[in-house]
Design a protein around this motif. Structure first.
Motif, PDB file in Angstrom:
ATOM      1  N   VAL A 119       0.839  -1.198   0.000  1.00 33.93           N
ATOM      2  CA  VAL A 119       0.000   0.000   0.000  1.00 33.93           C
ATOM      3  C   VAL A 119       0.876   1.250   0.000  1.00 33.93           C
ATOM      4  O   VAL A 119       0.628   2.197  -0.748  1.00 33.93           O
ATOM      5  N   ARG A 120       1.921   1.258   0.799  1.00 33.48           N
ATOM      6  CA  ARG A 120       2.830   2.412   0.831  1.00 33.48           C
ATOM      7  C   ARG A 120       3.491   2.627  -0.526  1.00 33.48           C
ATOM      8  O   ARG A 120       3.594   3.752  -1.013  1.00 33.48           O
ATOM      9  N   ALA A 121       3.937   1.547  -1.146  1.00 30.87           N
ATOM     10  CA  ALA A 121       4.591   1.655  -2.453  1.00 30.87           C
ATOM     11  C   ALA A 121       3.602   2.157  -3.507  1.00 30.87           C
ATOM     12  O   ALA A 121       3.938   3.032  -4.318  1.00 30.87           O
ATOM     13  N   ARG A 180       3.085  14.522 -11.573  1.00 31.09           N
ATOM     14  CA  ARG A 180       3.445  14.706 -12.977  1.00 31.09           C
ATOM     15  C   ARG A 180       2.318  15.372 -13.766  1.00 31.09           C
ATOM     16  O   ARG A 180       2.550  16.225 -14.598  1.00 31.09           O
ATOM     17  N   PHE A 181       1.093  14.997 -13.464  1.00 37.98           N
ATOM     18  CA  PHE A 181      -0.039  15.565 -14.196  1.00 37.98           C
ATOM     19  C   PHE A 181      -0.420  16.958 -13.698  1.00 37.98           C
ATOM     20  O   PHE A 181      -1.161  17.665 -14.360  1.00 37.98           O
ATOM     21  N   HIS A 182       0.087  17.359 -12.543  1.00 37.06           N
ATOM     22  CA  HIS A 182      -0.196  18.701 -12.041  1.00 37.06           C
ATOM     23  C   HIS A 182       0.902  19.695 -12.385  1.00 37.06           C
ATOM     24  O   HIS A 182       0.747  20.887 -12.162  1.00 37.06           O
ATOM     25  N   VAL A 225       1.325   6.513  -6.980  1.00 36.91           N
ATOM     26  CA  VAL A 225       0.176   7.356  -7.330  1.00 36.91           C
ATOM     27  C   VAL A 225       0.527   8.825  -7.115  1.00 36.91           C
ATOM     28  O   VAL A 225       0.183   9.687  -7.932  1.00 36.91           O
ATOM     29  N   ALA A 226       1.235   9.129  -6.035  1.00 43.12           N
ATOM     30  CA  ALA A 226       1.643  10.507  -5.763  1.00 43.12           C
ATOM     31  C   ALA A 226       2.565  11.036  -6.857  1.00 43.12           C
ATOM     32  O   ALA A 226       2.427  12.182  -7.302  1.00 43.12           O
ATOM     33  N   VAL A 227       3.500  10.203  -7.314  1.00 40.69           N
ATOM     34  CA  VAL A 227       4.405  10.611  -8.394  1.00 40.69           C
ATOM     35  C   VAL A 227       3.611  10.894  -9.667  1.00 40.69           C
ATOM     36  O   VAL A 227       3.825  11.911 -10.342  1.00 40.69           O
ATOM     37  N   LEU A 228       2.675  10.024  -9.989  1.00 36.89           N
ATOM     38  CA  LEU A 228       1.849  10.210 -11.181  1.00 36.89           C
ATOM     39  C   LEU A 228       0.999  11.467 -11.064  1.00 36.89           C
ATOM     40  O   LEU A 228       0.923  12.273 -11.999  1.00 36.89           O
TER      41      LEU A 228
END
Length: 75
Positions: free
Chosen positions: A59-61, A72-74, A66-69
């Protein structure tokens, strides 16, 4: 949202959006259609992973990815 769609990621359909300056602050909104047949990731993980299980590292990984993705989109 359009960048996600262009990348082939299923997303919400935008029904309306707008922005305005109000008292020196930019306010904005996005109104979307409901996504049917999907489950929010946090709800899925809450139901699928037992607290204290070895899956917590997964879950942490996943959360980090998801945070990296999202970052990137923001950008």
């Amino acid at each position: 949202i359009s960048r996600l769609q262009q990348s082939g990621i299923p997303t919400l359909n935008v029904l309306a959006c707008g922005q305005r300056w109000h008292e020196g602050v930019l306010e904005s909104f996005v109104l979307t259609a409901e996504l049917r047949g999907y489950q929010q990731l946090d709800h899925y993980l809450r139901d699928a992973v037992s607290p204290g299980s070895a899956d917590r590292e997964l879950v942490r990984a996943l959360t980090r990815e998801v945070a990296v993705l999202a970052r990137r989109f923001h950008d």
